[in-house]
Design a protein around this motif. Structure first.
Motif, mmCIF file in Angstrom:
data_model
loop_
_atom_site.group_PDB
_atom_site.id
_atom_site.type_symbol
_atom_site.label_atom_id
_atom_site.label_comp_id
_atom_site.label_asym_id
_atom_site.label_seq_id
_atom_site.Cartn_x
_atom_site.Cartn_y
_atom_site.Cartn_z
ATOM 1 N N UNK A 251 0.759 -1.229 -0.146
ATOM 2 C CA UNK A 251 0.024 0.063 0.002
ATOM 3 C C UNK A 251 0.868 1.257 -0.146
ATOM 4 N N UNK A 252 1.682 1.646 -1.020
ATOM 5 C CA UNK A 252 2.390 2.908 -1.030
ATOM 6 C C UNK A 252 1.418 4.144 -1.410
ATOM 7 N N UNK A 253 0.326 3.510 -1.880
ATOM 8 C CA UNK A 253 -0.757 4.501 -2.194
ATOM 9 C C UNK A 253 -2.111 3.899 -2.355
ATOM 10 N N UNK A 254 -3.163 4.607 -2.168
ATOM 11 C CA UNK A 254 -4.502 4.051 -2.410
ATOM 12 C C UNK A 254 -5.415 4.917 -3.280
ATOM 13 N N UNK A 255 -6.248 4.444 -4.011
ATOM 14 C CA UNK A 255 -7.395 5.214 -4.852
ATOM 15 C C UNK A 255 -7.607 6.413 -3.828
ATOM 16 N N UNK A 256 -7.632 7.549 -4.632
ATOM 17 C CA UNK A 256 -7.703 8.593 -4.270
ATOM 18 C C UNK A 256 -6.703 9.540 -3.728
ATOM 19 N N UNK A 257 -5.512 8.784 -3.450
ATOM 20 C CA UNK A 257 -4.371 9.477 -3.057
ATOM 21 C C UNK A 257 -3.987 10.416 -4.142
ATOM 22 N N UNK A 258 -3.055 11.430 -4.028
ATOM 23 C CA UNK A 258 -2.389 12.284 -4.866
ATOM 24 C C UNK A 258 -0.786 11.691 -4.777
ATOM 25 N N UNK A 259 -0.717 11.246 -5.890
ATOM 26 C CA UNK A 259 0.948 10.722 -6.157
ATOM 27 C C UNK A 259 1.620 11.431 -7.138
ATOM 28 N N UNK A 260 2.928 11.395 -7.204
ATOM 29 C CA UNK A 260 3.881 11.729 -8.304
ATOM 30 C C UNK A 260 4.736 10.649 -8.607
ATOM 31 N N UNK A 261 4.784 10.026 -9.641
ATOM 32 C CA UNK A 261 5.068 8.859 -10.119
ATOM 33 C C UNK A 261 5.637 8.606 -11.610
ATOM 34 N N UNK A 262 6.611 8.358 -12.134
ATOM 35 C CA UNK A 262 6.635 7.974 -13.650
ATOM 36 C C UNK A 262 6.401 9.591 -14.396
ATOM 37 N N UNK B 61 1.623 12.329 -1.856
ATOM 38 C CA UNK B 61 1.439 13.555 -1.281
ATOM 39 C C UNK B 61 0.063 13.647 -0.351
ATOM 40 N N UNK B 62 -0.608 12.524 -0.275
ATOM 41 C CA UNK B 62 -1.910 12.263 0.575
ATOM 42 C C UNK B 62 -1.606 11.419 1.923
ATOM 43 N N UNK B 63 -0.566 10.820 1.894
ATOM 44 C CA UNK B 63 -0.327 10.033 3.122
ATOM 45 C C UNK B 63 -0.458 10.597 4.483
ATOM 46 N N UNK B 64 0.253 11.693 4.559
ATOM 47 C CA UNK B 64 0.180 12.417 5.813
ATOM 48 C C UNK B 64 -0.765 13.785 5.797
ATOM 49 N N UNK C 123 -3.366 18.886 4.586
ATOM 50 C CA UNK C 123 -2.907 18.605 3.175
ATOM 51 C C UNK C 123 -3.676 19.284 2.091
ATOM 52 N N UNK C 124 -5.077 19.321 2.169
ATOM 53 C CA UNK C 124 -6.026 19.889 1.152
ATOM 54 C C UNK C 124 -5.996 21.336 1.130
ATOM 55 N N UNK C 125 -5.288 21.907 1.945
ATOM 56 C CA UNK C 125 -5.621 23.633 2.039
ATOM 57 C C UNK C 125 -4.028 24.005 1.486
#
Length: 293
Positions: free
Chosen positions: A124-135, A174-177, A239-241
């Motif tokens: 689980x490095x990320x889940x659906x709905x998370x904001x990620x930066x990859x590739x 970017x959403x984990x914390x 995070x959302x702000x």
């Protein structure tokens, strides 16, 4: 051109009728099984989806399992159709095994993507709905399927990324914390009172209820720029702000600087023109004006 006699035509017609009577029902049955099978598979997938929602199954796991279940159900459907057409099950399984080996060698990348999907679900490095930066992509995760992950970036384009690449490379989540640090870079003119400037900035930040008091906002003098004294303003927010806090306070700081006569500098250059003899142009002009007097 050779003409068919009546006996040959009769024989062909007889063979065609026998073929239709022998295989026609099987072909119609196979077509009917395929249509009903698709309807049943759609119903089962919807039922599975409702169960996942009812029992609050993680969206990432739900997406992966639905994709996997759909693939298994279609394999079973085609085995049933082949059996109905008269293909022996043992022979079909042997053919399927040989084909599976060949396909497996040809689709090593897909198998890597499948394994990558499993690793993503386990760790689980990320889940659906998370904001990620990859590739090279920054966006929100929409689905995690058995082979690919779909990421929707901020201009509403959907990027499909192989799971193998995600599992084997760095991912910034970017959403984990729940909180993020907001950092604003500001430059003020040389000669500006830094203590006064720091206090003005902190006063502006205190007015924003979205900024956390702990950790407290800080204003740090970072470097002597070419045309400015460079400051780094750091504060924490949910995070959302993050971006609303950044944009709103950058504008508020500009207005506060203008109200308190704090100059925001811009790059400037002094250009001196010399004649070929090395005499400054300004001196030559002054001498010329003096001689005219």
């Amino acid at each position: 051109m050779m003409e068919l006699d009546l006996d040959t035509v009769s024989e062909i017609r007889k063979k065609a009728v026998e073929f239709l009577f022998e295989f026609g029902p099987k072909i119609l049955g196979a077509l009917l099984i395929f249509i009903i099978g698709r309807i049943v598979i759609g119903f089962l997938i919807k039922t599975i989806d409702k169960l996942f929602v009812k029992y609050n199954i993680d969206a990432s796991l739900s997406s992966f399992l639905k994709s996997f279940a759909r693939a298994i159900l279609y394999v079973l459907l085609f085995i049933t159709i082949a059996s109905n057409l008269g293909v022996e099950l043992t022979s079909f399984i042997a053919i399927l095994g040989a084909a599976g080996l060949a396909i497996g060698l040809a689709l090593q990348g897909s198998l890597s993507n499948f394994a990558g999907g499993v690793l993503i679900l386990i760790f689980k490095p990320f889940r659906v709905g998370d904001t990620i930066e990859a590739q090279g992509t920054l966006g929100s995760v929409e689905t995690i399927d058995i082979l690919y992950t779909k990421v929707r970036n901020f201009d509403n384009r959907v990027v499909t990324i192989p799971n193998g690449a995600l599992a084997n490379n760095s991912i910034i989540n970017l959403s984990e914390k729940p909180t993020r640090r907001v950092e604003m870079s500001i430059g003020v003119a040389y000669g500006t009172d830094l203590k006064k400037t720091r206090q003005i900035i902190l006063d502006i930040l205190k007015k924003d209820e979205r900024i956390h008091a702990d950790p407290a906002p800080v204003v740090l003098f970072t470097s002597f720029g070419d045309s400015s004294l460079d400051l780094s303003v750091r504060c924490w927010a949910d995070a959302g702000d993050l971006w609303p806090v950044y944009w709103d306070n950058m504008e508020a700081l500009k207005e506060a600087f203008e109200a308190n006569d704090i100059e925001i500098p811009f790059p400037q250059r002094d250009v001196n023109h010399y004649y070929p003899e090395g005499i400054p142009a300004a001196k030559v002009k002054g001498d010329s004006e003096g001689s005219q007097e």
